[in-house]
Design an enzyme around this catalytic site. Sequence first.
Site, mmCIF file in Angstrom:
data_model
loop_
_atom_site.group_PDB
_atom_site.id
_atom_site.type_symbol
_atom_site.label_atom_id
_atom_site.label_comp_id
_atom_site.label_asym_id
_atom_site.label_seq_id
_atom_site.Cartn_x
_atom_site.Cartn_y
_atom_site.Cartn_z
ATOM 1 N N LYS A 34 11.032 21.831 54.209
ATOM 2 C CA LYS A 34 10.081 22.501 53.319
ATOM 3 C C LYS A 34 10.718 22.749 51.948
ATOM 4 O O LYS A 34 10.123 22.453 50.911
ATOM 5 C CB LYS A 34 9.651 23.823 53.974
ATOM 6 C CG LYS A 34 8.592 24.560 53.195
ATOM 7 C CD LYS A 34 8.129 25.782 53.958
ATOM 8 C CE LYS A 34 7.177 26.602 53.111
ATOM 9 N NZ LYS A 34 6.892 27.889 53.722
ATOM 10 N N CYS B 275 51.807 49.396 41.157
ATOM 11 C CA CYS B 275 51.688 49.633 39.716
ATOM 12 C C CYS B 275 51.541 51.138 39.432
ATOM 13 O O CYS B 275 52.518 51.862 39.545
ATOM 14 C CB CYS B 275 50.562 48.797 39.126
ATOM 15 S SG CYS B 275 50.843 48.484 37.382
ATOM 16 N N HIS C 16 51.933 43.488 40.777
ATOM 17 C CA HIS C 16 50.740 43.406 41.638
ATOM 18 C C HIS C 16 50.906 42.317 42.702
ATOM 19 O O HIS C 16 50.459 41.181 42.494
ATOM 20 C CB HIS C 16 49.507 43.099 40.786
ATOM 21 C CG HIS C 16 49.096 44.221 39.901
ATOM 22 N ND1 HIS C 16 48.131 45.126 40.242
ATOM 23 C CD2 HIS C 16 49.558 44.590 38.688
ATOM 24 C CE1 HIS C 16 47.989 46.011 39.271
ATOM 25 N NE2 HIS C 16 48.848 45.713 38.311
ATOM 26 N N GLU D 192 49.307 41.871 45.315
ATOM 27 C CA GLU D 192 48.012 41.442 45.870
ATOM 28 C C GLU D 192 47.473 40.186 45.182
ATOM 29 O O GLU D 192 46.626 39.488 45.743
ATOM 30 C CB GLU D 192 46.986 42.592 45.792
ATOM 31 C CG GLU D 192 46.421 42.923 44.414
ATOM 32 C CD GLU D 192 47.305 43.837 43.564
ATOM 33 O OE1 GLU D 192 48.519 43.953 43.862
ATOM 34 O OE2 GLU D 192 46.785 44.418 42.586
HETATM 35 N N1 GLN Z 1 48.169 52.790 33.769
HETATM 36 C C1 GLN Z 1 49.459 52.257 34.130
HETATM 37 C C2 GLN Z 1 50.086 51.461 33.002
HETATM 38 O O1 GLN Z 1 49.415 50.999 32.117
HETATM 39 C C3 GLN Z 1 49.378 51.423 35.394
HETATM 40 C C4 GLN Z 1 48.525 50.208 35.270
HETATM 41 C C5 GLN Z 1 48.150 49.571 36.569
HETATM 42 O O2 GLN Z 1 48.174 50.211 37.620
HETATM 43 N N2 GLN Z 1 47.748 48.325 36.520
HETATM 44 O O3 GLN Z 1 51.274 51.271 32.978
#
Ligand code: GLN
Length: 563
Positions: A229, A390, A516, A518
Amino acid sequence: MARPKNVKYIFVTGGVISSLGKGILSASLGMLLKSRGLRVAIQKYDPYINVDPGTMSPYQHGEVYVTDDGAETDLDLGHYERFLDESTSQTSNLTMGRVYKSVIDKERNGDYLGATVQVVPHVIDEIKDRMAEQAKNGNLDVLITEIGGTIGDIESLPFLEAMRQMKLEMGDGNLVNIHLTFVPYIKAASELKTKPTQHSVKMLLGVGIQPDILVCRSEKQLSLEIKNKVGHFCNLNEQDVIGLSDCETIYEVPLMLLQEKLDLRVLKKLGLKGFKAPALDYWQEFCNKVKYPKDGEVTIGICGKYTEYPDAYKSIIESFIHAGASNNVKVNVRLLRAEDAELETFSFAKELNGVHGILVAPGFGDRGIEGKIRYIQYAREQNIPFLGICLGMQCATIEFGRNVCGMPDANSTEFNKRARFSVIDLMEHQKKVKEKGGSMRLGSYPCIITEGSKAHAVYQKFLVNERHRHRYEFNNDYRKNFEENGMIFSGTSPNGELVEIVELKNHRWFVAVQFHPELKSRVQKVHPLFHGFVAAAKDFLCSERDMSVEMPSFIPVSPQTTP
Ligand code: GLN
């Protein structure tokens, strides 16, 4: 600009509603084609006027995904990397803002001298030139372009027009448009409804594009009758109507599309022959581990300030799926609102009942900071596995300064410019930075790891490269004092100047990182820190079971007054 020969193009558009998963579809198709032996790249075109999403609130946009070369990009690039196991770059996310900026810069430069600068041809040509440039980068067979937004949006029209022109210029067999739509199931009628899909295709036809393949998202499987369809009303063979019903995990999508033969249809339309059938046993095995974990479940609390909006923590949540599979457990994620923990009446024991590890998330600004610090204090004092990322690392050092090193107003200058103990401070060169866009420490930087540390135990390496996105750093004036009190600086920049990883002596697993991790976890390469953290949470759960005692109750103490 001349387009490179032999590169084929796939455009993925979306219709009916947003959030159908164009990113997952693009990533899944890319992965299928790659596993057939094709060289594939994926890019995202976003219709908004921001130059990049770096200055947008996570509430608007979800997580900002950062590439090795320091681009702040759309979170779909995270899916591309996780599925395809290929790194994206600065050129993998083109926004309409970037297109217009470039056109306007050229106009000011006199590059169009004499011409009235217009959307057609100048903006469209700019898009086509960028496309050709991207196709030239990196020895490709296929370039997949996902166009953000939904058909009918005013903003994305130039991207669609560029696609239409390219299709015309290149002739048959060089470009396919895959249109992702929604086929709702109406309970009262016990029926799948195809009308919204028909309308969406009409809208595409209205801008001159006949889709080559439709992928129909639906709650229930699409019967052959429905496919017929849809095909009938949308000028398509029923084989080009692909069903994609809801599944338990996004990682099953490539397997479902394989079953529906999407990759074969695409290869046929692009005239690509002789590519082997994909060997996806490892992927199937991964999905099985996600769906049927052998060793039960652990629960991780993610403490942050965007807890109503999990897309803000997309890569973290996906990394836990990878680390769950590598540890044979299901990782349940519990989002913990940092601000709640600022109330004196807040009960950590209650909130963290059944939690086997605490992650304090990245972020900006002072909302929820004191709550995050209290969660960290609790994890440290109660010996609960902890991972800080971070801002999470920065808060861990603030907590340690206040509650262990006797610096009652330890803080980051991001939150208190006049703090007596500014354990987190702006880097010297950041102090002069005025512009907000693209001006943080961004992208991949090397980190040297100390032998014998927990970080070394998980990485099994002395040198790693990790991605950054922050302005502030640990203030080295406090390093000695912190070390004397039991903090280990287990990762630094190669010259030793920048603190990248801290951990604690006398704690079962307390690791916090300035970068980071992740952003680098992939299906085929679980990130060692996430693997190690989940393993520690699993051990913690087992030890709790062994002792079968309740978690000790805890009365939070104001950080300002704690010695
Ligand atoms: N605000 C913090 C900085 O600028 C950490 C930044 C974050 O967690 N990405 O250093």
